[in-house]
Design a protein around this motif. Structure first.
Motif, PDB file in Angstrom:
ATOM      1  N   GLU A  16      -8.109  15.674   0.636  1.00  0.00           N
ATOM      2  CA  GLU A  16      -7.758  14.860   1.803  1.00  0.00           C
ATOM      3  C   GLU A  16      -7.181  13.540   1.327  1.00  0.00           C
ATOM      4  OE1 GLU A  16     -10.974  14.411   4.489  1.00  0.00           O
ATOM      5  OE2 GLU A  16     -11.170  16.571   4.890  1.00  0.00           O
ATOM      6  N   PHE A  17      -6.107  13.114   1.961  1.00  0.00           N
ATOM      7  CA  PHE A  17      -5.421  11.889   1.579  1.00  0.00           C
ATOM      8  C   PHE A  17      -5.336  10.953   2.775  1.00  0.00           C
ATOM      9  CE2 PHE A  17      -3.856  15.351  -1.021  1.00  0.00           C
ATOM     10  CZ  PHE A  17      -3.932  14.840  -2.309  1.00  0.00           C
ATOM     11  N   GLU A  18      -5.318   9.661   2.493  1.00  0.00           N
ATOM     12  CA  GLU A  18      -5.143   8.677   3.560  1.00  0.00           C
ATOM     13  C   GLU A  18      -3.736   8.820   4.143  1.00  0.00           C
ATOM     14  OE1 GLU A  18      -5.843   4.774   2.152  1.00  0.00           O
ATOM     15  OE2 GLU A  18      -7.944   5.125   1.624  1.00  0.00           O
ATOM     16  N   PRO A  19      -3.569   8.575   5.431  1.00  0.00           N
ATOM     17  CA  PRO A  19      -2.224   8.649   6.012  1.00  0.00           C
ATOM     18  C   PRO A  19      -1.312   7.599   5.393  1.00  0.00           C
ATOM     19  CG  PRO A  19      -3.780   7.676   7.570  1.00  0.00           C
ATOM     20  CD  PRO A  19      -4.592   8.190   6.426  1.00  0.00           C
ATOM     21  N   LEU A  20      -0.028   7.892   5.411  1.00  0.00           N
ATOM     22  CA  LEU A  20       0.956   6.948   4.899  1.00  0.00           C
ATOM     23  C   LEU A  20       0.847   5.638   5.669  1.00  0.00           C
ATOM     24  CD1 LEU A  20       3.400   6.759   2.924  1.00  0.00           C
ATOM     25  CD2 LEU A  20       4.841   7.367   4.877  1.00  0.00           C
ATOM     26  N   ARG A  21       0.750   4.534   4.935  1.00  0.00           N
ATOM     27  CA  ARG A  21       0.578   3.230   5.574  1.00  0.00           C
ATOM     28  C   ARG A  21       1.910   2.489   5.616  1.00  0.00           C
ATOM     29  NH1 ARG A  21      -4.874   1.176   2.575  1.00  0.00           N
ATOM     30  NH2 ARG A  21      -3.657   1.877   0.805  1.00  0.00           N
ATOM     31  N   TYR A  22       2.272   2.066   6.808  1.00  0.00           N
ATOM     32  CA  TYR A  22       3.530   1.358   7.013  1.00  0.00           C
ATOM     33  C   TYR A  22       3.314  -0.150   6.979  1.00  0.00           C
ATOM     34  CZ  TYR A  22       6.266   5.470   8.310  1.00  0.00           C
ATOM     35  OH  TYR A  22       6.943   6.659   8.285  1.00  0.00           O
ATOM     36  N   VAL A  23       4.270  -0.848   6.422  1.00  0.00           N
ATOM     37  CA  VAL A  23       4.316  -2.301   6.505  1.00  0.00           C
ATOM     38  C   VAL A  23       5.212  -2.693   7.684  1.00  0.00           C
ATOM     39  CG1 VAL A  23       4.990  -4.417   5.295  1.00  0.00           C
ATOM     40  CG2 VAL A  23       3.854  -2.566   4.043  1.00  0.00           C
ATOM     41  N   ILE A  24       6.322  -1.978   7.840  1.00  0.00           N
ATOM     42  CA  ILE A  24       7.152  -2.080   9.046  1.00  0.00           C
ATOM     43  C   ILE A  24       7.252  -0.666   9.604  1.00  0.00           C
ATOM     44  CG2 ILE A  24       9.411  -2.673   9.984  1.00  0.00           C
ATOM     45  CD1 ILE A  24       9.691  -4.696   7.714  1.00  0.00           C
ATOM     46  N   LYS A 127      -4.667 -10.659   1.794  1.00  0.00           N
ATOM     47  CA  LYS A 127      -4.194  -9.333   2.203  1.00  0.00           C
ATOM     48  C   LYS A 127      -2.720  -9.145   1.816  1.00  0.00           C
ATOM     49  CE  LYS A 127      -4.137  -6.325   6.298  1.00  0.00           C
ATOM     50  NZ  LYS A 127      -4.325  -6.295   7.766  1.00  0.00           N
ATOM     51  N   PRO A 128      -2.445  -8.872   0.540  1.00  0.00           N
ATOM     52  CA  PRO A 128      -1.046  -8.689   0.124  1.00  0.00           C
ATOM     53  C   PRO A 128      -0.436  -7.448   0.770  1.00  0.00           C
ATOM     54  CG  PRO A 128      -2.542  -8.088  -1.666  1.00  0.00           C
ATOM     55  CD  PRO A 128      -3.386  -8.690  -0.589  1.00  0.00           C
ATOM     56  N   ARG A 129       0.713  -7.626   1.434  1.00  0.00           N
ATOM     57  CA  ARG A 129       1.332  -6.519   2.159  1.00  0.00           C
ATOM     58  C   ARG A 129       2.760  -6.232   1.712  1.00  0.00           C
ATOM     59  NH1 ARG A 129      -0.418  -2.877   5.381  1.00  0.00           N
ATOM     60  NH2 ARG A 129       0.982  -3.259   7.122  1.00  0.00           N
ATOM     61  N   LEU A 130       3.509  -7.298   1.378  1.00  0.00           N
ATOM     62  CA  LEU A 130       4.941  -7.122   1.120  1.00  0.00           C
ATOM     63  C   LEU A 130       5.416  -8.084   0.048  1.00  0.00           C
ATOM     64  CD1 LEU A 130       7.811  -6.051   1.852  1.00  0.00           C
ATOM     65  CD2 LEU A 130       7.875  -7.798   3.663  1.00  0.00           C
ATOM     66  N   ILE A 131       6.252  -7.560  -0.860  1.00  0.00           N
ATOM     67  CA  ILE A 131       6.916  -8.365  -1.885  1.00  0.00           C
ATOM     68  C   ILE A 131       8.397  -8.041  -1.821  1.00  0.00           C
ATOM     69  CG2 ILE A 131       7.185  -8.747  -4.375  1.00  0.00           C
ATOM     70  CD1 ILE A 131       4.195  -7.801  -4.595  1.00  0.00           C
ATOM     71  N   VAL A 132       9.240  -9.063  -1.839  1.00  0.00           N
ATOM     72  CA  VAL A 132      10.690  -8.866  -1.864  1.00  0.00           C
ATOM     73  C   VAL A 132      11.263  -9.536  -3.105  1.00  0.00           C
ATOM     74  CG1 VAL A 132      12.888  -9.390  -0.733  1.00  0.00           C
ATOM     75  CG2 VAL A 132      10.921  -8.676   0.643  1.00  0.00           C
ATOM     76  N   ILE A 133      12.035  -8.784  -3.878  1.00  0.00           N
ATOM     77  CA  ILE A 133      12.737  -9.304  -5.042  1.00  0.00           C
ATOM     78  C   ILE A 133      14.222  -9.333  -4.697  1.00  0.00           C
ATOM     79  CG2 ILE A 133      13.241  -8.999  -7.491  1.00  0.00           C
ATOM     80  CD1 ILE A 133      10.283  -9.478  -6.968  1.00  0.00           C
ATOM     81  N   GLN A 168      -1.073  -1.164  -3.696  1.00  0.00           N
ATOM     82  CA  GLN A 168      -1.081  -0.595  -2.337  1.00  0.00           C
ATOM     83  C   GLN A 168      -0.371  -1.510  -1.340  1.00  0.00           C
ATOM     84  OE1 GLN A 168      -5.440   0.288  -2.038  1.00  0.00           O
ATOM     85  NE2 GLN A 168      -4.759   2.410  -1.864  1.00  0.00           N
ATOM     86  N   LEU A 169       0.895  -1.795  -1.668  1.00  0.00           N
ATOM     87  CA  LEU A 169       1.721  -2.617  -0.798  1.00  0.00           C
ATOM     88  C   LEU A 169       3.169  -2.154  -0.904  1.00  0.00           C
ATOM     89  CD1 LEU A 169       2.966  -4.330  -3.262  1.00  0.00           C
ATOM     90  CD2 LEU A 169       1.234  -6.021  -2.711  1.00  0.00           C
ATOM     91  N   ALA A 170       4.047  -2.828  -0.196  1.00  0.00           N
ATOM     92  CA  ALA A 170       5.475  -2.490  -0.236  1.00  0.00           C
ATOM     93  C   ALA A 170       6.214  -3.507  -1.089  1.00  0.00           C
ATOM     94  CB  ALA A 170       6.061  -2.470   1.173  1.00  0.00           C
ATOM     95  N   ILE A 171       7.119  -3.014  -1.915  1.00  0.00           N
ATOM     96  CA  ILE A 171       8.002  -3.879  -2.707  1.00  0.00           C
ATOM     97  C   ILE A 171       9.443  -3.502  -2.361  1.00  0.00           C
ATOM     98  CG2 ILE A 171       8.760  -4.578  -5.011  1.00  0.00           C
ATOM     99  CD1 ILE A 171       5.993  -3.953  -6.056  1.00  0.00           C
ATOM    100  N   VAL A 172      10.223  -4.482  -1.939  1.00  0.00           N
ATOM    101  CA  VAL A 172      11.637  -4.273  -1.638  1.00  0.00           C
ATOM    102  C   VAL A 172      12.463  -4.949  -2.726  1.00  0.00           C
ATOM    103  CG1 VAL A 172      13.516  -4.681   0.000  1.00  0.00           C
ATOM    104  CG2 VAL A 172      11.216  -4.160   0.841  1.00  0.00           C
ATOM    105  N   ILE A 173      13.374  -4.193  -3.335  1.00  0.00           N
ATOM    106  CA  ILE A 173      14.250  -4.729  -4.374  1.00  0.00           C
ATOM    107  C   ILE A 173      15.667  -4.745  -3.809  1.00  0.00           C
ATOM    108  CG2 ILE A 173      14.997  -4.513  -6.774  1.00  0.00           C
ATOM    109  CD1 ILE A 173      12.404  -2.172  -6.227  1.00  0.00           C
ATOM    110  N   VAL A 174      16.256  -5.916  -3.702  1.00  0.00           N
ATOM    111  CA  VAL A 174      17.589  -6.057  -3.120  1.00  0.00           C
ATOM    112  C   VAL A 174      18.640  -5.849  -4.205  1.00  0.00           C
ATOM    113  CG1 VAL A 174      19.155  -7.580  -1.866  1.00  0.00           C
ATOM    114  CG2 VAL A 174      16.695  -7.654  -1.388  1.00  0.00           C
ATOM    115  N   HIS A 175      19.675  -5.083  -3.868  1.00  0.00           N
ATOM    116  CA  HIS A 175      20.706  -4.719  -4.838  1.00  0.00           C
ATOM    117  C   HIS A 175      22.054  -4.658  -4.114  1.00  0.00           C
ATOM    118  CE1 HIS A 175      22.305  -3.154  -8.507  1.00  0.00           C
ATOM    119  NE2 HIS A 175      22.514  -1.940  -8.053  1.00  0.00           N
ATOM    120  N   HIS A 176      23.108  -4.355  -4.853  1.00  0.00           N
ATOM    121  CA  HIS A 176      24.448  -4.295  -4.282  1.00  0.00           C
ATOM    122  C   HIS A 176      24.970  -2.862  -4.246  1.00  0.00           C
ATOM    123  CE1 HIS A 176      24.626  -8.607  -4.303  1.00  0.00           C
ATOM    124  NE2 HIS A 176      24.448  -8.669  -5.617  1.00  0.00           N
ATOM    125  N   THR A 177      25.940  -2.628  -3.389  1.00  0.00           N
ATOM    126  CA  THR A 177      26.651  -1.349  -3.383  1.00  0.00           C
ATOM    127  C   THR A 177      27.960  -1.527  -4.148  1.00  0.00           C
ATOM    128  OG1 THR A 177      27.603  -1.952  -1.236  1.00  0.00           O
ATOM    129  CG2 THR A 177      25.694  -0.483  -1.227  1.00  0.00           C
TER     130      THR A 177
END
Length: 305
Positions: A16-24, A127-133, A168-177
């Motif tokens: 059994e696994f915990e449900p996927l946890r959303y930050v947004i 309560k660390p939830r989100l990191i943006v680089i 157990q948090l979200a990390i967003v890494i900003v990049h270019h196309t």
């Protein structure tokens, strides 16, 4: 739960696994996400919206309710003056700015202690939830002479995937196309597939004549294709599913054309709107069903009286 390294299908059946946890909710889950887009398209405004919304338990994209938590925003292409100007555009100075949003304009590189800096921040907030680089180029290790491009790209992002799972948090890494367009927006991410393969999810911001689309795909997420809009104050707003928004815009074009033409068939409407005739044929039938158009005779339509 943590699964053992080796297990049978019978074992897995009873795990059994915990449900996927959303930050947004619906957009950003725990794990590492690569967010890419062309320069000046509004990526930094988008992640700032996410950071503020999570740090105050507000509404991301104007309508997506977030659970409140602590956020670290590494705005590595900004200085304090520029960052304050950005913040002032989206939060009036008369309002209290979020104390749960930690801002950084410099951080170490991946090979020089960045992960330990992040761990230290996570230990010292409730309560660390989100990191943006913002952006990857500012923290990835310098290229080595014998580096293979795929392996170098994979090493540049995979540590964030491991760290997001650890904390157990979200990390967003900003990049270019890259400059060249592609049929699949995710193929526009600059670099090799080592970047997209080394993270849990990939999001790409694109813009065309019909507006801005946020496309997302992840290992555990449903595919995302949302129409969003950036206003002059720096706020991003969710307009809806991209297909529905496009269809709505196309229907309005058809209504305007029929209003000008009086009575018209798909060929005349297509010429007046610069739309494909096949699309017009499909949409006018749907619009007749919806009562938006009236069919006079075979292949001829007008506005309802």
């Amino acid at each position: 739960m943590n699964a053992p390294p080796t297990f049978t299908a019978a074992d897995l059946q009873h795990m059994e696994f915990e449900p996927l946890r959303y930050v947004i909710p619906g957009y950003l889950a725990e794990g590492a996400t690569l967010l890419a887009g062309k320069p000046k398209l509004g990526k930094s405004w988008l992640v700032l919206d996410w950071c503020i919304s999570v740090s105050i338990g507000g509404y991301a994209l104007g309508s997506v309710k977030c659970e409140e938590g602590d956020v670290l925003y590494a705005a590595l292409e900004d200085n304090q003056r520029r960052l304050k100007r950005r913040m002032s555009q989206v939060i009036p100075l008369s309002q209290a700015w979020p104390g749960r949003l930690t801002l950084r304009t410099t951080m170490r590189r991946l090979d020089d202690g960045l992960l330990d800096e992040i761990r230290a921040w996570a230990r010292h907030v409730p309560k660390p939830r989100l990191i943006v680089i913002d952006t990857l180029a500012k923290v990835r290790p310098p290229a080595k002479a014998n580096d293979k491009p795929y392996e170098a790209d994979y090493r540049a992002v995979s540590p964030f995937t491991d760290l997001a799972a650890e904390l157990q948090l979200a990390i967003v890494i900003v990049h270019h196309t890259r400059k060249m367009d592609a049929d699949d927006p995710l193929d526009m991410v600059s670099g090799t597939t080592g970047l997209t393969g080394g993270v849990d999810s990939v999001m790409v911001l694109t813009r065309d004549g019909q507006g801005t689309i946020l496309t997302g795909r992840g290992r555990d997420l449903d595919d995302i294709e949302s129409a969003i809009k950036l206003d002059s104050s720096g706020h991003w707003t969710l307009l809806g599913e991209a297909d529905e928004v496009r269809r709505s815009k196309e229907r309005n074009k058809i209504l305007e054309a029929v209003r000008d033409l009086g009575e018209a068939g798909p060929k005349e409407i297509a010429a007046a709107t610069s739309m494909r005739e096949a699309n017009v044929k499909y949409l006018v039938l749907e619009m007749v069903k919806a009562g938006e158009l009236e069919k006079i005779e075979r292949g001829l339509y007008r506005l309802p009286k």
